[in-house]
Design a protein around this motif. Structure first.
Motif, PDB file in Angstrom:
ATOM      1  N   SER A 143     -41.034   8.665  44.703  1.00  5.00           N
ATOM      2  CA  SER A 143     -39.344   8.392  45.128  1.00  5.00           C
ATOM      3  C   SER A 143     -38.479   8.455  43.301  1.00  5.00           C
ATOM      4  O   SER A 143     -37.754   8.725  42.998  1.00  5.00           O
ATOM      5  N   ARG A 144     -39.765   8.026  42.398  1.00  2.00           N
ATOM      6  CA  ARG A 144     -39.996   8.016  41.143  1.00  2.00           C
ATOM      7  C   ARG A 144     -38.505   6.935  40.763  1.00  2.00           C
ATOM      8  O   ARG A 144     -37.331   7.027  40.459  1.00  2.00           O
ATOM      9  N   ARG A 145     -38.033   5.666  41.400  1.00  2.00           N
ATOM     10  CA  ARG A 145     -36.929   4.792  41.650  1.00  2.00           C
ATOM     11  C   ARG A 145     -37.842   3.438  41.250  1.00  2.00           C
ATOM     12  O   ARG A 145     -39.381   3.031  41.694  1.00  2.00           O
ATOM     13  N   LEU A 155     -33.444   4.380  35.625  1.00  2.00           N
ATOM     14  CA  LEU A 155     -34.189   5.112  34.658  1.00  2.00           C
ATOM     15  C   LEU A 155     -33.709   6.765  34.433  1.00  2.00           C
ATOM     16  O   LEU A 155     -34.423   7.177  35.287  1.00  2.00           O
ATOM     17  N   ARG A 156     -34.181   6.498  33.632  1.00  2.00           N
ATOM     18  CA  ARG A 156     -33.903   8.418  32.890  1.00  2.00           C
ATOM     19  C   ARG A 156     -35.463   8.937  32.767  1.00  2.00           C
ATOM     20  O   ARG A 156     -36.540   7.765  33.361  1.00  2.00           O
ATOM     21  N   ALA A 157     -35.811  10.262  32.639  1.00  2.00           N
ATOM     22  CA  ALA A 157     -36.881  10.881  33.191  1.00  2.00           C
ATOM     23  C   ALA A 157     -37.806  10.494  32.221  1.00  2.00           C
ATOM     24  O   ALA A 157     -39.045   9.686  32.884  1.00  2.00           O
ATOM     25  N   LEU A 163     -43.250   4.039  31.675  1.00  2.00           N
ATOM     26  CA  LEU A 163     -43.036   2.915  32.331  1.00  2.00           C
ATOM     27  C   LEU A 163     -44.219   2.821  33.357  1.00  2.00           C
ATOM     28  O   LEU A 163     -45.391   1.831  33.847  1.00  2.00           O
ATOM     29  N   ALA A 164     -43.855   4.294  34.149  1.00  2.00           N
ATOM     30  CA  ALA A 164     -44.870   4.691  35.202  1.00  2.00           C
ATOM     31  C   ALA A 164     -46.778   3.728  34.743  1.00  2.00           C
ATOM     32  O   ALA A 164     -47.435   3.923  35.243  1.00  2.00           O
ATOM     33  N   ARG A 201     -36.737   0.088  24.245  1.00  2.00           N
ATOM     34  CA  ARG A 201     -35.873  -0.581  23.945  1.00  2.00           C
ATOM     35  C   ARG A 201     -34.759  -0.290  24.845  1.00  2.00           C
ATOM     36  O   ARG A 201     -34.397  -1.419  25.950  1.00  2.00           O
ATOM     37  N   LYS A 202     -34.540   0.900  25.802  1.00  2.00           N
ATOM     38  CA  LYS A 202     -33.765   1.607  26.628  1.00  2.00           C
ATOM     39  C   LYS A 202     -34.380   0.821  28.228  1.00  2.00           C
ATOM     40  O   LYS A 202     -34.106   0.288  28.836  1.00  2.00           O
TER      41      LYS A 202
END
Length: 229
Positions: A143-145, A155-157, A163-164, A201-202
Motif C-alpha cells: 500500500s506504500r504506507r 510521505l511523498r513518492a 526510506l524503503a 531532512r523531510k
C-alpha cells in the motif's frame, strides 16, 4: 503507450518536447497553464509530468506541491533559472528531477525514459514484498504506507522510496551519489544530488521524535547515510 503531461506556457517549447517524445513512442498532452495542468492531471492518468517552473498564474512550485499531494508519478521540472535555491525548492515540493533550459531534447527523452523505467521497477519490487517492522516503524510495501508507533505518516513518492531502500538494507552505508543513482536513476553529472539531502531532512521531520538526533537514518560524516537497526 506511456502517457505524458507537459505543463508549459511557451507553446513552441511544449510542441518541441511533444514532438521528440512522440517520435520516441510516448503519447503527450499539453497544458498551457498551471490551472489547466492541475485539472488535466486530476481527470486523466499519466505516467510522468514535465512541469515548467515559470508559469503565469500558479507557478511551477505551487503546481508541483499540489500534484505531489495526489500523485505518485515522476515529475520533471524544467526552468531557465540557474540558481541552486530554485532546484532545492523544486525538490522540496516533490520534483524528481530538474532540467535547465536550454536543454538537448534527446537528453529530455532519456531522462523521461529513465524515470518511468525506475518508477515501474520500484513499484513492482515493492508490490512483491510485504512489510517491515523496525523499532516502531512499520512499512507496508503493497500500500506504500508508513506508520510510526501506530500513527500513519504522509510521505511523498521519493521519500517513501528512500526510506524503503534504507529499511531494506539496515546498517549499510549509502553515499549521496549512490542514493541519487538508485532512486532517481540519473548520473550525478547530469543531475543534482542536493535533492538527497532535502528528502532525507523531510523524512526525518516526519518519522523521527527528534530530527536533530535521528534514531533511524543516521549521518555518517564524510561518507553518507545508514539506517540503524
Amino acid at each position: 503507450m506511456k502517457k505524458i503531461l507537459i505543463i508549459e506556457d511557451e507553446m513552441q517549447i511544449a510542441q518541441l518536447e511533444r514532438d521528440y517524445l512522440e517520435v520516441s513512442g510516448y503519447s503527450c498532452e499539453i497544458a498551457t497553464s498551471g490551472e489547466e495542468g492541475l485539472k488535466m492531471a486530476e481527470k486523466n492518468k499519466y505516467d510522468l509530468i514535465i512541469l515548467d517552473l515559470m508559469l503565469s498564474g500558479i507557478d511551477g512550485f505551487e503546481v508541483c506541491r499540489q500534484l505531489r499531494e495526489k500523485l505518485d508519478i515522476p515529475i520533471l521540472m524544467v526552468s531557465a533559472r540557474k540558481e541552486d535555491i530554485d532546484k532545492i525548492r523544486g525538490f522540496d515540493r516533490g520534483a524528481d528531477d530538474y532540467i535547465q533550459k536550454p536543454f538537448n531534447p534527446s537528453e529530455l527523452v532519456a531522462r523521461v525514459k529513465a524515470h518511468i523505467s525506475r518508477y515501474e521497477r520500484l513499484v513492482g519490487k515493492n508490490n512483491d514484498r510485504n512489510e517491515i517492522h523496525i523499532k516502531g516503524l512499520h512499512i507496508d510495501f503493497n500500500s506504500r504506507r508508513i506508520f510510526v508507533n501506530g500513527e500513519e505518516k504522509d510521505l511523498r513518492a521519493k521519500e517513501f522510496d528512500l526510506l524503503a531502500l534504507f529499511a531494506s538494507n539496515p546498517d549499510r552505508v549509502f553515499t549521496k551519489e549512490e542514493l541519487f543513482e538508485r532512486i532517481w536513476g540519473m548520473d550525478s553529472a547530469y543531475g543534482d544530488i542536493s535533492t538527497v539531502t532535502v528528502h532525507i531532512r523531510k523524512i526525518r521531520e516526519k518519522i523521527e521524535e527528534d530530527p536533530s538526533n535521528p534514531k533511524y537514518i543516521q549521518t555518517i560524516w564524510g561518507v553518507g547515510y545508514r539506517f540503524k537497526k
